[in-house]
Design a protein around this motif. Structure first.
Motif, PDB file in Angstrom:
ATOM      1  N   ILE A  74       0.986  -1.189  -0.023  1.00  0.00           N
ATOM      2  CA  ILE A  74       0.090  -0.016  -0.113  1.00  0.00           C
ATOM      3  C   ILE A  74       0.928   1.338   0.093  1.00  0.00           C
ATOM      4  CG2 ILE A  74      -2.008  -1.243   1.228  1.00  0.00           C
ATOM      5  CD1 ILE A  74      -0.730   0.525   3.949  1.00  0.00           C
ATOM      6  N   ARG A  75       0.275   2.337  -0.209  1.00  0.00           N
ATOM      7  CA  ARG A  75       0.810   3.515   0.008  1.00  0.00           C
ATOM      8  C   ARG A  75       0.683   4.124   1.707  1.00  0.00           C
ATOM      9  NH1 ARG A  75      -0.710   8.203  -3.843  1.00  0.00           N
ATOM     10  NH2 ARG A  75      -2.496   8.448  -2.337  1.00  0.00           N
TER      11      ARG A  75
ATOM     12  N   ASP B 177      -1.939   6.455   2.638  1.00  0.00           N
ATOM     13  CA  ASP B 177      -3.461   6.192   2.902  1.00  0.00           C
ATOM     14  C   ASP B 177      -3.756   5.452   4.218  1.00  0.00           C
ATOM     15  OD1 ASP B 177      -3.582   6.997   0.135  1.00  0.00           O
ATOM     16  OD2 ASP B 177      -3.136   4.957  -0.831  1.00  0.00           O
TER      17      ASP B 177
ATOM     18  N   GLY C  44      -6.475   3.406   5.931  1.00  0.00           N
ATOM     19  CA  GLY C  44      -7.491   2.504   4.912  1.00  0.00           C
ATOM     20  C   GLY C  44      -8.834   2.900   5.031  1.00  0.00           C
TER      21      GLY C  44
ATOM     22  N   TRP D 141      -8.646  -0.133   1.486  1.00  0.00           N
ATOM     23  CA  TRP D 141      -8.130  -0.207   0.205  1.00  0.00           C
ATOM     24  C   TRP D 141      -8.906  -1.196  -0.699  1.00  0.00           C
ATOM     25  CZ3 TRP D 141      -5.643  -0.499   4.929  1.00  0.00           C
ATOM     26  CH2 TRP D 141      -4.585   0.378   5.239  1.00  0.00           C
TER      27      TRP D 141
ATOM     28  N   ALA E  91      -3.800   5.916  -5.116  1.00  0.00           N
ATOM     29  CA  ALA E  91      -4.415   6.175  -3.753  1.00  0.00           C
ATOM     30  C   ALA E  91      -5.729   5.259  -3.548  1.00  0.00           C
ATOM     31  CB  ALA E  91      -5.015   7.723  -3.941  1.00  0.00           C
ATOM     32  N   GLY E  92      -5.766   4.799  -2.283  1.00  0.00           N
ATOM     33  CA  GLY E  92      -6.841   3.841  -1.816  1.00  0.00           C
ATOM     34  C   GLY E  92      -6.653   2.371  -2.556  1.00  0.00           C
ATOM     35  N   GLU E  93      -5.425   1.960  -3.187  1.00  0.00           N
ATOM     36  CA  GLU E  93      -5.215   0.749  -3.720  1.00  0.00           C
ATOM     37  C   GLU E  93      -4.407   0.008  -2.965  1.00  0.00           C
ATOM     38  OE1 GLU E  93      -6.337   1.850  -8.338  1.00  0.00           O
ATOM     39  OE2 GLU E  93      -4.330   1.685  -7.889  1.00  0.00           O
TER      40      GLU E  93
ATOM     41  N   ARG F 114      -9.153  -3.962   4.804  1.00  0.00           N
ATOM     42  CA  ARG F 114      -9.051  -2.904   5.968  1.00  0.00           C
ATOM     43  C   ARG F 114      -7.864  -3.790   7.054  1.00  0.00           C
ATOM     44  NH1 ARG F 114     -12.562  -4.401  10.315  1.00  0.00           N
ATOM     45  NH2 ARG F 114     -13.995  -6.066   9.554  1.00  0.00           N
TER      46      ARG F 114
END
Length: 396
Positions: free
Chosen positions: A59-60, A63, A66, A68, A86-88, A119
């Motif tokens: 993930i990033r 973010d 979460g 994601w 973003a969000g992935e 999550r």
């Protein structure tokens, strides 16, 4: 020649008799125990990219916490075909390359998956940057990983392979001949006549050299005959870098090694050391071949081999630090004062305490079987009480 040399001076003079031998390229499967003659330099970054240290999800960090959307999967050895936006998140496995955009791993144990959504099991389960092996975090390209003169261990082999090397360059193994002398000696396993004893020294020395980078000839035995010893020395010198004689180095009527060395065209560099056991040690040369004459009592031969023969072999093979390491440990019992020679006492290190054996007669072999250390007592050293520190050398 009449005075006794200090151990350190004798060691320095012995190693100065000849420079280390040449070097050769050695494949990894044959490199264990050799000494590097060139530095190992990294030819690549390790790792060569940012990798996942755990199974989980890439993930990033920005973010967090979460949730994601899971958009794909990356296995070790594969190359990510898409970036993480973003969000992935992307499913990832240990050792796999992080996809572009990702900088953090949510480990499997902290992940809750519902369909294609991720999550965290707890909002504070991870921090940005966790569980990532950053590019070159082990070592960068161009770094010196292992210095020349270092003994090759399994760990050195692993680092060299990861550096991108296909082999190592190591010192040539010295050729060593072992020659025992004495009319009273009989080869192991043979029947003994009155006055005879088994020849343990040749096999013992070959075993000591077995873990060193040396080509060791089978031990030879010869009678106490000066002319015959001289002829054998001359022949062995043509084919070996080191000749080790055992026995015949003292001053008795049947001690012929020194005279035979000179008869063979060789010369003595030093003789007699201020140590116990091992005073009659002799060193010289026949051409480029080094002769090391060890005393014949088993403990004397063992101690002098530890302090002189093994360092000589390591030196010729390219070791940066060939001498045995001196360590310290508290005494388990009181130790009396030193005398006119430095003592190397058979001892055992157990439970962090150094126990010096009562029986130190150099003809005894059982203490060698029980010892794992040589306790060092210097010339005129004061008596030591229980718990005081003493120097020692670890032995196999």
């Amino acid at each position: 020649m009449s005075g006794l040399l200090a151990v350190e001076e004798a060691q320095a003079r012995l190693l100065a008799l000849r420079r280390p031998l040449g070097s050769e390229n050695v494949i990894f499967s044959q490199s264990l125990g050799r000494y590097l003659s060139q530095d190992i330099l990294a030819q690549r970054d390790q790792p060569s990219a940012d990798l996942s240290a755990m199974d989980g999800y890439a993930i990033r960090g920005a973010d967090l916490p979460g949730p994601w959307a899971v958009t794909g999967e990356i296995a070790a050895g594969g190359v990510p075909s898409q970036r993480v936006g973003a969000g992935e998140a992307m499913r990832i496995f240990t050792g796999a390359m992080l996809p572009e955009g990702a900088d953090t791993i949510v480990i499997q144990e902290d992940a809750i998956i519902g369909g294609t959504h991720l999550r965290l099991a707890a909002a504070d389960a991870i921090r940005p940057g966790q569980h990532v092996r950053s590019r070159a975090s082990d070592f960068p390209a161009g770094a010196r990983l292992v210095a020349a003169g270092t003994r090759v261990t399994p760990g050195v082999i692993a680092a060299a392979i990861m550096s991108g090397a296909a082999q190592v360059t190591a010192g040539t193994r010295p050729r060593v001949a072992i020659l025992t002398t004495g009319d009273e000696l009989v080869q192991p396993g043979h029947a003994l006549a009155p006055g005879q004893i088994p020849d343990s020294n040749g096999t013992m020395l070959a075993a000591m050299l077995g873990i060193e980078p040396a080509n060791v000839s089978l031990p030879l035995h010869i009678r106490d005959d000066r002319l015959m010893i001289s002829r054998v020395l001359k022949d062995l010198a043509r084919r070996h870098d080191v000749i080790v004689t055992v026995g015949g180095a003292s001053v008795g009527d049947h001690d012929h090694v020194r005279g035979a060395l000179e008869d063979a065209g060789g010369s003595v560099d030093f003789w007699k050391i201020a140590m116990r056991p091992g005073k009659p040690l002799l060193a010289g040369r026949i051409g480029d071949t080094i002769l090391l004459g060890l005393p014949g009592n088993p403990s004397s031969a063992f101690v002098t081999a530890t302090l002189f023969l093994l360092p000589l072999v390591r030196h010729l093979a390219g070791a940066r630090a060939p001498l045995p390491e001196v360590r310290r440990a508290p005494l388990a019992a009181a130790l009396g004062p030193g005398g006119k020679r430095r003592d190397y006492l058979r001892a055992r290190l157990e439970g962090g305490l150094l126990s010096v054996f009562d029986g130190q007669d150099s003809g005894r072999t059982l203490p060698l079987a029980e010892a794992n250390a040589l306790a060092i007592r210097d010339i005129a050293a004061p008596a030591r009480t229980v718990g005081e520190q003493a120097d020692y050398i670890a032995i196999a």
